[in-house]
Enzyme design. Structure first.
Site, PDB file in Angstrom:
ATOM      1  CE  LYS A   1      79.033  19.437 -26.346  1.00  0.00           C
ATOM      2  NZ  LYS A   1      79.675  18.835 -27.501  1.00  0.00           N
TER       3      LYS A   1
ATOM      4  CB  SER B   1      76.689  18.066 -29.767  1.00  0.00           C
ATOM      5  OG  SER B   1      77.991  17.727 -29.418  1.00  0.00           O
TER       6      SER B   1
ATOM      7  CB  SER C   1      80.251  18.419 -31.381  1.00  0.00           C
ATOM      8  OG  SER C   1      79.286  17.509 -31.868  1.00  0.00           O
TER       9      SER C   1
END
Ligand SMILES: [Zn+2]
Lengths: 474, 473, 97
Positions: free
Chosen positions: A75, A150, A174
């Site tokens: 990420k 996210s 997330s």
């Protein structure tokens, strides 16, 4: 597709090579990245070098790690030395950190090959990747829909078979929510189990890094590698990584599992049906299922949307145009700070910074932030009471399956509600896993969530494995 | 200075001291003054995204040492973030202690036996340093500023006194005693000029018996002398304001050393809103009894006690000797002085030599070596000049005073050879000799100088004068 | 009730410039969130301890031992503006804290 564990075994035994596994990943990325917008940056050169090192080590007969030659997606809120790290924000465009996050050092030490940085909601603030400054990621299972957020890019990377493993971060859901929406496994570890050093903070007291993978076994494998005490993180638990893979087949015989009304109510009927069916499967496997109500969980969303923005407003103050990243020139330094932040942050980030600033400001602190911290105490105590009765909790991960782009962007509150089932775990600092189980609207995957107290990862993974096997996944 | 009749000043001091740790408060960068800019920086003290603070154990212990020396209660404490934007603060918040400081509720007894309360002594981190370019070099009128983060994250303890101080002299005595304690505990080197100890003064005035007046905070006090002058100026200014029917405005004022005045720096604004909240990246600090005890047992005797022990041996001291006592205590040389006196050295001599002749970065001079050198001086085996040279050598590289004296040829001239040298000098300067013989005493020093020159400093000045006097008859 | 002025004040504190339209929109959206949070604000939690941290770790410290700092060229290479080995910024108005 082989699992990460199988890939590492093949690489170690010479049946494959890190170089070959990397080329498989890179070609999968090339095939769909333009369409799906999963990776913001692919570090081909660095990945080739890392793969070469693994292959050389294998050739020399050296011991290689448990992730030997396994490509991993990161990420883009994890700092990697020399590699652009953006948090999907204009304000960090072009910044290359001079240091590695602890998890990246551990991945590399375990033989993994980091291939690139995945898209996310700007500064991890969102549930759909739609707040990314670099465009949303599309759900590989239905490109008209969001992948969740996210960590939407990391979930999509795994769901699209670009990499077998990905790292995400979970502040209010997330990891679990995009895992559910993309039909994969996601784990939110106990707070402090995985070092946060090098994770660009959203809300420091809630953030945890965790694995996204196709299978429970792969999640266990990746989590074992990244977990364990780190002296660079004061909130890191003072103990080595737990043994997880050894307990994968422990099953649920004799476990008491609470089915929590507050983690189901309001979900789509197909989602509710999936949770009911999961309960049946667990019961059939030997668990005792207990219906439970934990009313305090209903306050989680409100408390979270005061605490997380408050911490974020402070964490994001440093993006001021002085030392790194974007600068928009102005006559004096305060005006420069303001011009830079105004141009560099997107609307959702600004909204949360303002919300958090307000919650902390003189005259409102007690009513909002202070009150939210007390709710947090109540939440922790409520969970503690529940765990005196049962070993684990069961509920839905999200109220719905993947939703279409734009369906929640106009109304922030409706987007925030998609985290309603995942937030309590973060507030309590505990652990949870989302496992794909059944399908909902349009044949899209549903995630069911298992929750446990701090340090219960082995139990959660074993229970998740029972569900996975029941779904016919090996 | 005295205020007009019926007025009194109320002063509280906030002292920031940098702690003498090897590394910064939250990272392993060196805590070192004077390095090239931005060379002692890392992700943590630059506030780079993703970095996290980890507390320096030594900083905690020095803070506890300060607290114990100030009779504070050491309590479980927490860290907070103080949020405001400033370019020399890399995270745009400062990590500090807020409602639960590590040390609280202590006191400091001053030389004049007055007692000043200590409200708290808490840990916080220092900021970087800005240099202002263009304009006057001061902040106002600068076109551009340059920031060096070497100082960013250096550990500080802020010591906040109660508003118990009633005169500028008392303020000075407080700062001076506190400085001695900081040095004695090893917490700080107490250098006000270099900024390792910074004093801000909160000053207000009131008519006796009335409630406190509005206070002003005075900054930029770089010496004890400017502290005292600034407080006097400020108190007088406030009395004059009130007496002429105006009001004192709460503000921060800057002491202008050259002009001897305080001037407005910034007015306290309603908009100041630091949004303090618990630092989520740090855990609580709760030193247990054994940790506190370990720090306590590492504390040596404090300056007041050491001063008393020294004065007990020195006896009555003059004003000049008072400064020598302070120097000796701050420098930690009081034990050497006491030891020398116990071995028979004249107290005044021991005090003067210890205060003035032992300055060095080298090894500490032992009691034996110090005492032996001064005893040689007292016996006339070394001249004052030679004695000082031996002490300087001891302070630089240590060693044995007899060996140093011998190696440098510091052997006292016998009176025969002194007489011969003097005869020679008199022969060469008959006119000066005649004038001296006729009563011009000033010329004695002239002859002493010549003899010193001829003997390369080995002669004893007093012996030369005695010899001259003998010849004059 | 959240007012437009409150949002403007908060934006100033956070160093963000808002257009009039943004100010209206954000006032409306933040009011909704705060409205939702009114359940929390309304609770009687007298006597409940605040939890800022999920776990009760204490006294996490490191030894006072120097570690390598970053290379200055690498540090300054990140900066938007540099002069003389330092980070350069436009003039600072007002005063320091
Ligand atoms: Zn540092």
């Amino acid at each position: 597709m082989r699992s990460a564990g199988e890939i590492a075994r093949d690489v170690r035994e010479g049946a494959s090579s890190a170089g070959r596994e990397l080329e498989i990943a890179l070609s999968a990325i090339r095939a769909r990245n333009d369409e799906l917008n999963v990776f913001l940056y692919v570090d081909e050169a660095g990945a080739r070098l890392a793969a070469q090192r693994v292959d050389e080590a294998v050739a020399r007969g050296e011991r290689t790690g448990p992730l030997a030659g396994v490509p991993v997606a990161l990420k883009d809120n994890l700092c990697q030395r020399g590699i652009p790290t953006t948090c999907s924000s204009r304000i960090l465009e072009g910044w290359r950190p001079p240091y590695n996050a602890t998890v990246i050092d551990r991945l590399v030490a375990a033989g993994a090959v980091p291939v690139g940085k995945t898209n996310l909601d700007e500064f991890a603030m969102g549930s759909s990747t739609e707040t990314s400054a670099f465009g949303p990621t599309r759900n590989p299972l239905d490109p008209t829909r969001v992948p969740g957020g996210s960590s939407g890019g990391s979930a999509a990377a795994v769901a699209a078979d670009m990499t077998p493993l990905a790292l995400g971060s979970d502040t209010g859901g997330s990891i679990r929510q995009p895992a559910a929406l993309c039909g994969i496994v996601g784990v939110k570890p106990t707070y402090g189990l995985v070092s946060r050093y090098g994770l660009i903070a959203f809300a420091s007291s809630l953030d945890q890094i965790g694995p996204l993978s196709r299978s429970v076994a792969d999640a266990a494998l990746l989590l074992e590698v990244i977990a364990g005490h780190d002296p660079r993180d004061s909130t890191s638990l003072p103990e080595p990584a737990p043994s997880l893979r050894d307990h994968l087949d422990d099953g649920v015989v004799g476990r008491r599992i609470g089915v929590v009304r507050e983690l189901i109510d309001g979900a789509d009927p197909e989602v509710v049906a999936s949770v009911d069916r999961a309960a049946e499967v667990l019961r059939a496997a030997g668990a005792e299922l207990v219906p439970l109500s934990i009313p305090e969980l209903r306050l989680g969303l409100s408390a979270y949307y005061l605490i997380a923005p408050a911490e974020a407003s402070s964490n994001l103050a440093r993006f001021d145009g002085v030392r790194y990243g974007l600068r928009v020139d102005a006559d004096d330094v305060a005006a420069m700070n303001e011009a830079t932040r105004t141009a560099g942050f997107g609307a959702e980030v600004k909204r949360r910074i303002m919300l958090g600033t307000y919650a902390l400001s003189a005259g409102y602190y007690d009513a909002y932030y202070g009150q939210a911290l007390k709710v947090r105490t109540q939440m922790i105590e409520a969970f503690r009471r529940a765990y005196r009765e049962v070993d684990l909790l069961l509920g839905a991960t999200t109220p719905t399956v993947a939703f279409p782009f734009g369906s929640k962007t106009a109304n922030p509150m409706s987007m925030y509600l998609s985290d309603v089932f995942t937030i309590p775990t973060n507030l309590a600092g505990e652990a949870a896993i989302s496992v794909p189980f059944g399908v909902g609207e349009g044949g899209l995957p549903v995630g069911v969530q298992l929750l446990g107290p701090g340090r219960s990862e082995a139990r959660l993974l074993a229970a998740g494995r029972v569900l996975e096997l029941a779904e016919g996944r090996p | 200075m005295t205020l007009p009749d019926g007025w009194e000043m109320v002063v509280g001091l906030e002292v920031h001291t940098e702690l003498k740790t090897r590394t910064k408060m939250f990272c392993g960068c060196r805590n070192e003054f004077g390095a090239p800019p931005n060379t002692h920086v890392c992700p943590v003290c630059l506030g780079l995204p993703g970095s996290l603070p980890v507390l320096n154990e030594r900083a905690v212990e020095l803070a506890m040492a300060i607290g114990l020396a100030l009779h504070c209660t050491i309590a479980p404490s927490t860290f907070h973030r103080k949020n405001y934007f400033y370019p020399d603060m890399p995270k745009d918040f400062q990590i500090s202690q807020y409602d639960r400081p590590i040390n609280a509720n202590g006191y400091l007894d001053l030389i004049d036996h007055s007692r000043v309360g200590i409200e708290r002594a808490h840990l916080e981190e220092d900021t970087g340093k800005s240099t202002h370019l263009g304009g006057s070099g001061r902040l106002h009128g600068a076109d551009r500023s340059l920031v060096d983060y070497n100082r960013s994250g250096v550990p500080l303890v802020e010591i906040v006194s109660a508003p118990d101080i009633r005169s500028s002299a008392q303020a000075r005595a407080y700062a001076s005693e506190l400085r001695a304690i900081l040095i004695a505990t090893g917490a700080s080197d107490g250098r006000m000029e270099e900024g390792s100890m910074r004093v801000d003064a909160n000053v207000s005035v009131r008519r006796a018996g009335q409630p406190y007046g509005t206070r002003c905070e005075i900054k930029n006090l770089n010496s004890l002398r400017s502290l005292q002058r600034a407080i006097d100026y400020e108190a007088e200014r406030q009395v004059a304001l009130v007496e002429s029917g105006e009001v004192v405005r709460q503000e921060t004022r800057h002491w202008d050393e050259a002009r001897g005045v305080t001037a407005t720096m910034r007015v306290k604004e309603e908009a100041d809103d630091y949004r303090y909240f618990r630092e989520p990246d740090l855990v609580d600090l709760a030193p247990d009894a054994s940790w506190v005890q370990r720090v306590r047992s590492g504390l040596g005797p404090l300056p007041a006690e050491r001063r008393a022990a020294l004065l007990a041996r020195v006896g009555e001291v003059s004003e000049a000797q008072r400064d020598a006592v302070a120097t000796v205590i701050d420098a930690g040389r009081d034990e050497v002085v006491r030891g020398a006196i116990d071995r028979g050295v004249d107290p005044a001599l021991a005090l003067a030599r210890a205060a003035n002749e032992l300055e060095s970065e080298g090894p500490a001079v032992s009691v034996d070596a110090f005492a032996e050198t001064l005893l040689m001086e007292q016996r006339g085996e070394l001249s004052a000049t030679q004695s000082k040279a031996v002490l300087a050598a001891l302070a630089q590289e240590g060693g044995d005073p007899h060996a140093i004296a011998a190696q440098r040829g510091f052997e006292r001239l016998s009176s025969n050879s002194l007489g011969a040298t003097l005869d020679e000098v008199i022969d060469q300067h008959p006119d000066e000799w005649r004038r001296y013989r006729d009563g011009d005493d000033k010329l004695a020093q002239f002859f002493v100088g010549l003899v010193m020159k001829a003997t390369r400093g080995q002669a004893d000045g007093k012996a030369v004068i005695a010899e001259l006097a003998a010849r004059r008859g | 009730m959240l007012r437009r002025e409150d949002v403007a004040h908060v934006a100033r504190l956070a160093r963000l410039t808002l257009s009039d339209e943004e100010l209206d929109l954000f006032t409306d959206q933040l009011a909704q969130v705060l409205e939702h949070a009114s359940d929390v604000a309304a609770l009687d939690l007298e006597g409940v301890e605040a939890t800022a941290h999920p776990f009760g770790l204490v006294n996490v410290v490191r030894a006072d031992e120097p570690q390598p700092s970053l290379d200055r060229d690498e540090v300054l290479a990140m900066a938007p503006d540099v002069e003389d080995g330092r980070f350069a910024v436009p003039r600072i108005l007002g005063e320091d804290q």
